[in-house]
Scaffold this motif. Structure first.
Motif, mmCIF file in Angstrom:
data_model
loop_
_atom_site.group_PDB
_atom_site.id
_atom_site.type_symbol
_atom_site.label_atom_id
_atom_site.label_comp_id
_atom_site.label_asym_id
_atom_site.label_seq_id
_atom_site.Cartn_x
_atom_site.Cartn_y
_atom_site.Cartn_z
ATOM 1 N N ILE A 71 4.298 9.401 5.775
ATOM 2 C CA ILE A 71 3.284 9.574 6.810
ATOM 3 C C ILE A 71 3.266 8.364 7.733
ATOM 4 N N ALA A 72 3.404 7.166 7.173
ATOM 5 C CA ALA A 72 3.481 5.960 7.999
ATOM 6 C C ALA A 72 4.679 6.034 8.943
ATOM 7 N N ILE A 73 5.801 6.497 8.428
ATOM 8 C CA ILE A 73 7.017 6.610 9.238
ATOM 9 C C ILE A 73 6.841 7.678 10.315
ATOM 10 N N SER A 74 6.268 8.813 9.945
ATOM 11 C CA SER A 74 6.095 9.911 10.892
ATOM 12 C C SER A 74 5.161 9.545 12.036
ATOM 13 N N THR A 75 4.108 8.782 11.726
ATOM 14 C CA THR A 75 3.127 8.425 12.752
ATOM 15 C C THR A 75 3.468 7.132 13.480
ATOM 16 N N GLY A 76 4.403 6.368 12.945
ATOM 17 C CA GLY A 76 4.726 5.076 13.544
ATOM 18 C C GLY A 76 3.658 4.025 13.296
ATOM 19 N N LYS A 77 2.785 4.272 12.326
ATOM 20 C CA LYS A 77 1.716 3.322 11.989
ATOM 21 C C LYS A 77 2.115 2.571 10.727
ATOM 22 N N HIS A 78 2.523 1.319 10.907
ATOM 23 C CA HIS A 78 3.084 0.551 9.792
ATOM 24 C C HIS A 78 2.215 -0.621 9.348
ATOM 25 N N ASP A 79 1.052 -0.803 9.967
ATOM 26 C CA ASP A 79 0.321 -2.051 9.753
ATOM 27 C C ASP A 79 -0.577 -2.070 8.522
ATOM 28 N N THR A 80 -0.774 -0.931 7.864
ATOM 29 C CA THR A 80 -1.635 -0.921 6.675
ATOM 30 C C THR A 80 -0.890 -0.590 5.382
ATOM 31 N N ILE A 81 0.324 -0.092 5.488
ATOM 32 C CA ILE A 81 1.043 0.347 4.300
ATOM 33 C C ILE A 81 1.346 -0.826 3.360
ATOM 34 N N GLY A 82 1.451 -2.032 3.942
ATOM 35 C CA GLY A 82 1.661 -3.228 3.127
ATOM 36 C C GLY A 82 0.451 -3.568 2.276
ATOM 37 N N ILE A 83 -0.752 -3.265 2.784
ATOM 38 C CA ILE A 83 -1.958 -3.464 1.974
ATOM 39 C C ILE A 83 -1.882 -2.573 0.741
ATOM 40 N N ASP A 84 -1.453 -1.323 0.938
ATOM 41 C CA ASP A 84 -1.274 -0.403 -0.194
ATOM 42 C C ASP A 84 -0.337 -0.992 -1.230
ATOM 43 N N LEU A 85 0.762 -1.562 -0.761
ATOM 44 C CA LEU A 85 1.761 -2.095 -1.680
ATOM 45 C C LEU A 85 1.168 -3.184 -2.560
ATOM 46 N N VAL A 86 0.455 -4.111 -1.946
ATOM 47 C CA VAL A 86 -0.164 -5.193 -2.711
ATOM 48 C C VAL A 86 -1.227 -4.630 -3.652
ATOM 49 N N ALA A 87 -2.061 -3.728 -3.130
ATOM 50 C CA ALA A 87 -3.150 -3.176 -3.928
ATOM 51 C C ALA A 87 -2.654 -2.511 -5.203
ATOM 52 N N MET A 88 -1.572 -1.755 -5.086
ATOM 53 C CA MET A 88 -1.066 -1.044 -6.256
ATOM 54 C C MET A 88 -0.624 -1.999 -7.356
ATOM 55 N N CYS A 89 -0.205 -3.190 -6.970
ATOM 56 C CA CYS A 89 0.226 -4.184 -7.960
ATOM 57 C C CYS A 89 -0.939 -5.012 -8.487
ATOM 58 N N VAL A 90 -1.757 -5.577 -7.577
ATOM 59 C CA VAL A 90 -2.810 -6.496 -8.023
ATOM 60 C C VAL A 90 -3.920 -5.774 -8.772
ATOM 61 N N ASN A 91 -4.218 -4.530 -8.403
ATOM 62 C CA ASN A 91 -5.235 -3.780 -9.145
ATOM 63 C C ASN A 91 -4.793 -3.507 -10.574
ATOM 64 N N ASP A 92 -3.485 -3.384 -10.788
ATOM 65 C CA ASP A 92 -2.973 -3.201 -12.146
ATOM 66 C C ASP A 92 -3.080 -4.490 -12.961
ATOM 67 N N LEU A 93 -2.945 -5.640 -12.294
ATOM 68 C CA LEU A 93 -3.030 -6.908 -13.021
ATOM 69 C C LEU A 93 -4.457 -7.219 -13.448
ATOM 70 N N VAL A 94 -5.418 -6.959 -12.559
ATOM 71 C CA VAL A 94 -6.794 -7.378 -12.846
ATOM 72 C C VAL A 94 -7.392 -6.593 -14.012
ATOM 73 N N VAL A 95 -6.856 -5.407 -14.314
ATOM 74 C CA VAL A 95 -7.410 -4.648 -15.442
ATOM 75 C C VAL A 95 -7.160 -5.350 -16.769
ATOM 76 N N GLN A 96 -6.252 -6.299 -16.792
ATOM 77 C CA GLN A 96 -6.019 -7.085 -18.000
ATOM 78 C C GLN A 96 -6.712 -8.445 -17.930
ATOM 79 N N GLY A 97 -7.577 -8.579 -16.919
ATOM 80 C CA GLY A 97 -8.329 -9.821 -16.753
ATOM 81 C C GLY A 97 -7.587 -10.879 -15.971
#
Length: 374
Positions: A71-97
């Motif tokens: 969807i980011a590629i189709s719309t040409g909107k690339h400025d928020t997809i990097g937030i998703d990338l970080v979120a998917m990783c850091v949210n997994d880390l914080v669940v272990q404290g």
């Protein structure tokens, strides 16, 4: 005679160097205690002791963004997809404290477009700032022939640390514990293959049940962009693309504050698998009893369920349905912890209890799913 060059083969070293220079200020803006080197070396160094840890356990995780990228590629909107990338990783880390310490990204494309690359990595830097995590390195791979025009892929790798005595493993969870739910910002980064199918089926007027129809569907939605540039049926005033690309919420700051306050027994990041993720942090003899009517389902999920005719069970196992993080807490401290989360910007719901696991149950007793999503 002039021989063939790497650029002739489709790899532009100068563009790669230009991207590195363009993103150096973004990376620098994420620096934190413990960072020992900047971008450009063969490896990045981090001093865990300088970050304030005495007896740390390192916690590592890696993830991607999935087909939300389409969807980011189709719309040409690339400025928020990097937030998703970080979120998917850091949210997994914080669940272990764990407190996230540093992040590295892998960005692969068929042809490097510097402006798009800069927008993507700017989003990654924003995600790192939100989670107090340093962007200390990464890889940009230009691989002609591997990706279609304009396509790219992203992966992230994050390392965090937690003091040995503070690791969350789920062993503190007891029957009677309260289950709190932290509101999601939307779809986050899961279920987008189904989302894209629902959108494209709507565009062609029905399910794509043959390969030919599927090809037509992808052409209409992903190439012509007819659907994503139109108004979102569940978010007036926004395009469908923008509404679907709302970035994944980062829960690091609020969860660390709650852990510090005391009474947090376990955390579960609600990603692929939906509420079925919760048993991953439960003892085998316990289950989470969740009332699906305890929170307001976001409009995007109501629309997806109706437009796709998606069954309640499929909604529950595919999407977060409005809850992005589940927190299992001591009942005596539930009210205080709810306040801590709210003070840190979260919308909090009391969504259930921990109960003895019924025979044959997989760890979740889901109540009122048909009423909420049917």
């Amino acid at each position: 005679m002039s021989g063939a060059s790497y650029k002739d083969a489709g790899v532009d070293i100068d563009a790669g160097n230009a991207l590195v220079e363009a993103i150096k200020p973004e990376a620098k803006s994420t620096t934190r205690s413990g960072v020992m080197s900047g971008l450009g070396g063969f490896g990045a160094m981090f001093d865990v002791k300088a970050a304030g840890f005495k007896d740390p356990i390192l916690v590592a995780g890696t993830d991607g963004v999935g087909t939300k990228l389409k969807i980011a590629i189709s719309t040409g909107k690339h400025d928020t997809i990097g937030i998703d990338l970080v979120a998917m990783c850091v949210n997994d880390l914080v669940v272990q404290g764990a407190q996230p310490l540093f992040f590295l990204d892998y960005y692969a494309t068929g042809k490097l477009i510097v402006d798009a690359g800069k927008a993507i990595i700017s989003g990654i830097a924003e995600g790192c700032r939100q989670s107090n995590c340093a962007l200390i390195g990464g890889e940009t791979a230009e691989m002609p022939g591997m990706y279609g025009a304009g396509d790219y892929d992203l992966a992230g790798f994050c390392v965090g640390a937690v003091e040995r005595d503070d690791v969350l493993t789920g062993d503190r969870v007891r029957s009677g514990d309260v289950v709190l739910g932290l509101a999601s910002s939307g779809l986050h980064s899961n279920g987008f293959s189904l989302v894209r199918k629902v959108v494209s089926d709507a565009v062609i007027g029905g399910p794509a049940d043959t390969k030919l129809q599927a090809a037509v569907r992808d052409h209409i939605v992903d190439k012509a962009r007819l659907a994503y540039n139109g108004e979102a049926p569940f978010a007036p005033g926004k395009t469908l693309g923008d509404a679907l690309l709302v970035p994944t919420r980062i829960y690091v700051k609020s969860c660390l504050a709650a852990i510090k306050a005391g009474g947090v027994h376990a955390l579960s990041h609600i990603t692929g698998g939906g509420v079925e993720n919760i048993p991953r942090v439960l003892p085998e003899d316990l289950a989470a009893e969740i009332d699906a009517t305890a929170w307001e389902t976001l409009p995007v999920f109501k629309w997806l369920q109706k437009a796709g005719g998606i069954a309640a069970k499929e909604m529950a196992r595919t999407f977060n349905c409005g809850i992005g993080m589940v927190v299992i807490v001591n009942p005596a401290q539930a009210a205080n912890l709810k306040s801590v989360f709210e003070e840190n910007g979260e919308t909090v719901f009391e969504i259930g209890r921990i109960v003895p696991r019924p025979a044959g149950n997989d760890g979740v007793v889901l109540l009122n799913a048909e009423k909420a999503w049917g």
